[in-house]
Design a protein around this motif. Structure first.
Motif, mmCIF file in Angstrom:
data_model
loop_
_atom_site.group_PDB
_atom_site.id
_atom_site.type_symbol
_atom_site.label_atom_id
_atom_site.label_comp_id
_atom_site.label_asym_id
_atom_site.label_seq_id
_atom_site.Cartn_x
_atom_site.Cartn_y
_atom_site.Cartn_z
ATOM 1 N N VAL A 20 -5.951 -9.374 32.660
ATOM 2 C CA VAL A 20 -5.989 -8.525 31.465
ATOM 3 C C VAL A 20 -5.137 -9.148 30.360
ATOM 4 N N GLN A 21 -4.006 -9.756 30.739
ATOM 5 C CA GLN A 21 -3.182 -10.451 29.745
ATOM 6 C C GLN A 21 -3.959 -11.608 29.125
ATOM 7 N N GLN A 22 -4.703 -12.340 29.943
ATOM 8 C CA GLN A 22 -5.515 -13.434 29.406
ATOM 9 C C GLN A 22 -6.530 -12.906 28.403
ATOM 10 N N LEU A 23 -7.130 -11.757 28.702
ATOM 11 C CA LEU A 23 -8.066 -11.147 27.761
ATOM 12 C C LEU A 23 -7.352 -10.808 26.457
ATOM 13 N N ALA A 24 -6.156 -10.258 26.560
ATOM 14 C CA ALA A 24 -5.385 -9.930 25.354
ATOM 15 C C ALA A 24 -5.128 -11.183 24.531
ATOM 16 N N TRP A 25 -4.772 -12.272 25.200
ATOM 17 C CA TRP A 25 -4.501 -13.526 24.485
ATOM 18 C C TRP A 25 -5.756 -14.062 23.806
ATOM 19 N N ARG A 26 -6.906 -13.885 24.457
ATOM 20 C CA ARG A 26 -8.161 -14.325 23.825
ATOM 21 C C ARG A 26 -8.447 -13.506 22.575
ATOM 22 N N VAL A 27 -8.221 -12.194 22.657
ATOM 23 C CA VAL A 27 -8.432 -11.332 21.488
ATOM 24 C C VAL A 27 -7.511 -11.767 20.355
ATOM 25 N N ALA A 28 -6.248 -12.060 20.675
ATOM 26 C CA ALA A 28 -5.310 -12.529 19.654
ATOM 27 C C ALA A 28 -5.777 -13.862 19.076
ATOM 28 N N GLY A 29 -6.342 -14.719 19.914
ATOM 29 C CA GLY A 29 -6.867 -16.001 19.434
ATOM 30 C C GLY A 29 -7.985 -15.807 18.428
ATOM 31 N N PHE A 30 -8.858 -14.828 18.687
ATOM 32 C CA PHE A 30 -9.931 -14.541 17.732
ATOM 33 C C PHE A 30 -9.341 -14.050 16.413
ATOM 34 N N ALA A 31 -8.327 -13.216 16.495
ATOM 35 C CA ALA A 31 -7.695 -12.718 15.272
ATOM 36 C C ALA A 31 -7.081 -13.862 14.482
ATOM 37 N N HIS A 32 -6.435 -14.771 15.172
ATOM 38 C CA HIS A 32 -5.808 -15.893 14.470
ATOM 39 C C HIS A 32 -6.848 -16.869 13.912
ATOM 40 N N SER A 33 -7.997 -16.958 14.557
ATOM 41 C CA SER A 33 -9.039 -17.840 14.022
ATOM 42 C C SER A 33 -9.587 -17.298 12.696
ATOM 43 N N LEU A 34 -9.488 -15.999 12.506
ATOM 44 C CA LEU A 34 -9.902 -15.429 11.215
ATOM 45 C C LEU A 34 -8.992 -15.900 10.091
ATOM 46 N N ASP A 35 -7.751 -16.216 10.433
ATOM 47 C CA ASP A 35 -6.813 -16.712 9.415
ATOM 48 C C ASP A 35 -7.362 -17.964 8.729
ATOM 49 N N LEU A 68 -12.692 -9.327 6.328
ATOM 50 C CA LEU A 68 -12.089 -10.131 7.398
ATOM 51 C C LEU A 68 -10.649 -9.687 7.667
ATOM 52 N N GLY A 69 -9.934 -9.339 6.638
ATOM 53 C CA GLY A 69 -8.565 -8.852 6.815
ATOM 54 C C GLY A 69 -8.529 -7.574 7.640
ATOM 55 N N ARG A 70 -9.471 -6.666 7.350
ATOM 56 C CA ARG A 70 -9.541 -5.426 8.137
ATOM 57 C C ARG A 70 -9.942 -5.720 9.582
ATOM 58 N N ALA A 71 -10.876 -6.650 9.761
ATOM 59 C CA ALA A 71 -11.285 -7.028 11.116
ATOM 60 C C ALA A 71 -10.117 -7.640 11.880
ATOM 61 N N ARG A 72 -9.330 -8.455 11.198
ATOM 62 C CA ARG A 72 -8.168 -9.063 11.852
ATOM 63 C C ARG A 72 -7.165 -7.998 12.282
ATOM 64 N N GLU A 73 -6.943 -7.017 11.419
ATOM 65 C CA GLU A 73 -6.031 -5.929 11.769
ATOM 66 C C GLU A 73 -6.529 -5.179 13.002
#
Length: 101
Positions: A20-35, A68-73
């Motif tokens: 589950v932590q790995q899933l969380a890290w993947r979600v965070a990775g997607f958020a950072h890719s929006l940057d 994209l900013g709202r999606a990242r949030e």
């Protein structure tokens, strides 16, 4: 079925928590890719096109950047929720009658 947790149960819970932590890290990775995309949009917004078409394009880019900013949030909120869940997996996990957690 007993109420005690065996070593195998603890290992399984720990493994699931890690997954589950790995899933969380993947979600965070997607958020950072929006940057990266948002930075590219900002470069376009800063261009000095004077034509009406250029101004319209910059306006459209501004709207997309805001979306994209709202999606990242939302992705970061999801990351935090999944991470909280990962922390509770091993604490609250108990075997179900079917043998799962």
């Amino acid at each position: 079925m007993s109420g005690s947790i065996t070593a195998a149960d603890a290992n399984t819970c720990g493994s699931r928590s890690f997954e589950v932590q790995q899933l969380a890290w993947r979600v965070a990775g997607f958020a950072h890719s929006l940057d990266t995309s948002m930075l590219a949009f900002r470069r376009v917004q800063l261009s000095e096109w004077q034509s009406p078409a250029g101004q319209a394009y910059r306006t459209a880019i501004s709207l997309q950047a805001a979306a994209l900013g709202r999606a990242r949030e939302r992705l970061m909120s999801a990351y935090e929720a999944v991470l909280r869940h990962a922390q509770h997996v091993s604490v609250s996990s108990q075997r179900t009658p079917g043998g799962g957690y």
